[in-house]
Design a protein around this motif. Structure first.
Motif, mmCIF file in Angstrom:
data_model
loop_
_atom_site.group_PDB
_atom_site.id
_atom_site.type_symbol
_atom_site.label_atom_id
_atom_site.label_comp_id
_atom_site.label_asym_id
_atom_site.label_seq_id
_atom_site.Cartn_x
_atom_site.Cartn_y
_atom_site.Cartn_z
ATOM 1 N N ASP A 1 32.306 47.989 41.308
ATOM 2 C CA ASP A 1 33.489 47.615 40.485
ATOM 3 C C ASP A 1 34.582 47.469 41.423
ATOM 4 O OD1 ASP A 1 33.148 50.523 40.359
ATOM 5 O OD2 ASP A 1 35.305 50.254 39.457
ATOM 6 N N LYS A 2 34.934 47.948 42.571
ATOM 7 C CA LYS A 2 36.003 48.123 43.571
ATOM 8 C C LYS A 2 36.280 46.710 43.792
ATOM 9 C CE LYS A 2 36.090 52.799 44.663
ATOM 10 N NZ LYS A 2 35.660 53.796 45.680
ATOM 11 N N LEU A 3 35.106 45.815 44.140
ATOM 12 C CA LEU A 3 35.241 44.330 44.923
ATOM 13 C C LEU A 3 35.931 43.517 43.581
ATOM 14 C CD1 LEU A 3 34.638 42.740 47.067
ATOM 15 C CD2 LEU A 3 32.531 42.017 45.799
ATOM 16 N N TYR A 4 35.920 43.932 42.338
ATOM 17 C CA TYR A 4 36.485 43.004 41.136
ATOM 18 C C TYR A 4 37.561 44.204 40.609
ATOM 19 C CZ TYR A 4 32.226 40.731 41.998
ATOM 20 O OH TYR A 4 30.864 40.257 42.850
ATOM 21 N N ARG A 5 38.069 45.114 41.067
ATOM 22 C CA ARG A 5 39.022 46.050 40.500
ATOM 23 C C ARG A 5 40.253 45.086 39.893
ATOM 24 N NH1 ARG A 5 38.791 49.317 37.059
ATOM 25 N NH2 ARG A 5 37.171 50.726 38.373
ATOM 26 N N THR A 6 40.769 44.308 40.750
ATOM 27 C CA THR A 6 42.187 43.467 40.216
ATOM 28 C C THR A 6 41.781 42.570 39.225
ATOM 29 O OG1 THR A 6 41.831 41.706 42.148
ATOM 30 C CG2 THR A 6 43.208 43.952 42.328
ATOM 31 N N LEU A 7 40.251 42.056 38.793
ATOM 32 C CA LEU A 7 40.423 41.180 37.931
ATOM 33 C C LEU A 7 39.903 42.000 36.625
ATOM 34 C CD1 LEU A 7 37.875 38.842 40.183
ATOM 35 C CD2 LEU A 7 40.434 38.681 39.718
ATOM 36 N N ILE A 8 39.591 43.184 36.472
ATOM 37 C CA ILE A 8 39.194 43.843 35.557
ATOM 38 C C ILE A 8 40.326 44.683 34.766
ATOM 39 C CG2 ILE A 8 37.553 45.519 34.462
ATOM 40 C CD1 ILE A 8 35.964 45.068 37.039
ATOM 41 N N HIS A 9 40.447 44.454 33.337
ATOM 42 C CA HIS A 9 41.398 45.082 32.503
ATOM 43 C C HIS A 9 40.559 46.307 31.763
ATOM 44 C CE1 HIS A 9 44.672 42.126 32.665
ATOM 45 N NE2 HIS A 9 43.938 41.454 32.899
ATOM 46 N N VAL A 10 41.187 47.546 31.997
ATOM 47 C CA VAL A 10 40.177 48.681 31.463
ATOM 48 C C VAL A 10 40.980 49.429 30.383
ATOM 49 C CG1 VAL A 10 39.390 51.004 32.110
ATOM 50 C CG2 VAL A 10 39.190 48.869 33.666
ATOM 51 N N TRP A 11 40.362 49.299 29.335
ATOM 52 C CA TRP A 11 40.635 50.262 28.037
ATOM 53 C C TRP A 11 39.967 51.551 27.814
ATOM 54 C CZ3 TRP A 11 38.304 51.956 23.702
ATOM 55 C CH2 TRP A 11 39.319 52.325 22.519
ATOM 56 N N LYS A 12 40.628 52.726 27.889
ATOM 57 C CA LYS A 12 39.961 53.830 27.595
ATOM 58 C C LYS A 12 40.618 54.805 26.582
ATOM 59 C CE LYS A 12 38.697 54.688 32.520
ATOM 60 N NZ LYS A 12 38.781 55.839 33.870
ATOM 61 N N GLU A 13 39.794 54.879 25.645
ATOM 62 C CA GLU A 13 39.973 55.838 24.560
ATOM 63 C C GLU A 13 41.690 55.340 24.113
ATOM 64 O OE1 GLU A 13 39.459 59.672 25.994
ATOM 65 O OE2 GLU A 13 37.314 59.497 25.436
#
Length: 307
Positions: free
Chosen positions: A291-303
């Motif tokens: 996921d680090k290769l695409y980290r800037t392209l991913i929006h992460v929602w946690k709880e």
């Protein structure tokens, strides 16, 4: 084991696959401007989830053509999907990222994936990324399924009113759309018009293979535009960057694939078939190892929090 659900959310279809059980489930896709996109995508996921009888997962990774345009919509979509799946983490990215991960096994390079739209992502060794086209059916996606289908239907309409010559596409459109009376009005009023129009791309490719002049011209323009997209992306990475081609309209037996390959070869550019699909790419990213290769392209929602 981290239980991951992958979602490949396209305009023609939305597919779900879990790493915790076999099988893939597909339901109708969602396009922008077809109602409340966020709720429609969440509803499609819920429908597929129910059909697949999936077990609760820890993380959902979504690669979407209709990625939300603002933070509030990201959070709303994540909350709705979390309610359905029980996941404590929802990852949302444009499908260019998941297509790239699948096509190149999460390695640097360029992926060009052609379906209803166009997904082209260039990734450098440093992790920098650059998207080429993928601007949607209203503004871009040049050479994709909707682009091909809409131009094919336009050729039919021009022939009908006298602005163009009759084409084999006329017969194909009549068969596919139950006649030609009020065709434009019926398509504008259709449920999921983007999908209906993009489905005509297959007829355009078929007519081009049979030598129809109008279809040939459309496919040739599509191939030139897709070549330009690929060339710009490759040059941004490096002249010898790997290029992977994938998607339902770039199968090895399609005339579009053959024309694109001709353009690539004439400029000394090599390519390889995609290693895997966007759905497989989503599972790869969701597993957390790449996921680090695409980290800037991913929006992460946690709880409940978008981080």
């Amino acid at each position: 084991m981290l239980r991951v659900l992958a979602v490949d959310g396209g305009q023609s279809g939305i597919r779900l696959k879990s790493n915790a059980q076999p099988g893939t489930v597909e339901v109708d896709g969602v396009s922008r401007l077809e109602g409340d996109t966020t709720r429609s995508v969440a509803g499609a996921v819920a429908s597929a989830w129910g059909h697949g009888k999936f077990a609760t997962v820890d993380r959902v990774i979504m690669g979407l053509t209709t990625v939300p345009a603002d933070t509030a919509s990201f959070s709303r979509l994540a909350e709705l999907v979390a309610e359905t799946t029980g996941a404590s983490e929802i990852w949302i990215a444009n499908d260019t990222a998941t297509s790239h991960a699948g096509a190149l096994s999460a390695e640097p390079g360029v992926s060009l994936n052609i379906g209803t739209g166009v997904a082209c992502l260039a990734v450098r060794e440093t992790g920098e990324t650059h998207t080429v086209d993928g601007d949607g059916y209203l503004l871009g996606d040049t050479g994709g399924g909707f682009w091909l289908g809409s131009r094919g239907i336009s050729s039919v309409l021009r022939a009908l009113d006298g602005r163009g010559e009759r084409t084999a596409l006329t017969t194909l459109a009549s068969e596919q759309f139950d006649g030609l009376d009020n065709l434009a009005a019926r398509l504008h009023s259709a449920h999921r018009p983007v999908n209906r129009i993009s489905q005509f791309a297959r007829s355009v490719l078929s007519a081009a293979s049979d030598g129809d002049a109008a279809a040939n011209a459309i496919v040739e323009e599509a191939a030139r535009e897709l070549f330009l997209t690929a060339r710009v992306a490759v040059e941004w990475v490096s002249d010898d960057a790997p290029l992977a081609l994938g998607g339902k309209l770039l199968g090895p037996n399609t005339v579009l694939f053959a024309r694109l390959v001709e353009h690539l070869a004439s400029h000394g550019m090599s390519f390889r078939p995609a290693d895997g699909s966007a759905l497989e790419g989503a599972l790869l990213i969701g597993a957390g190892e790449t996921d680090k290769l695409y980290r800037t392209l991913i929006h992460v929602w946690k709880e409940g929090i978008l981080v």
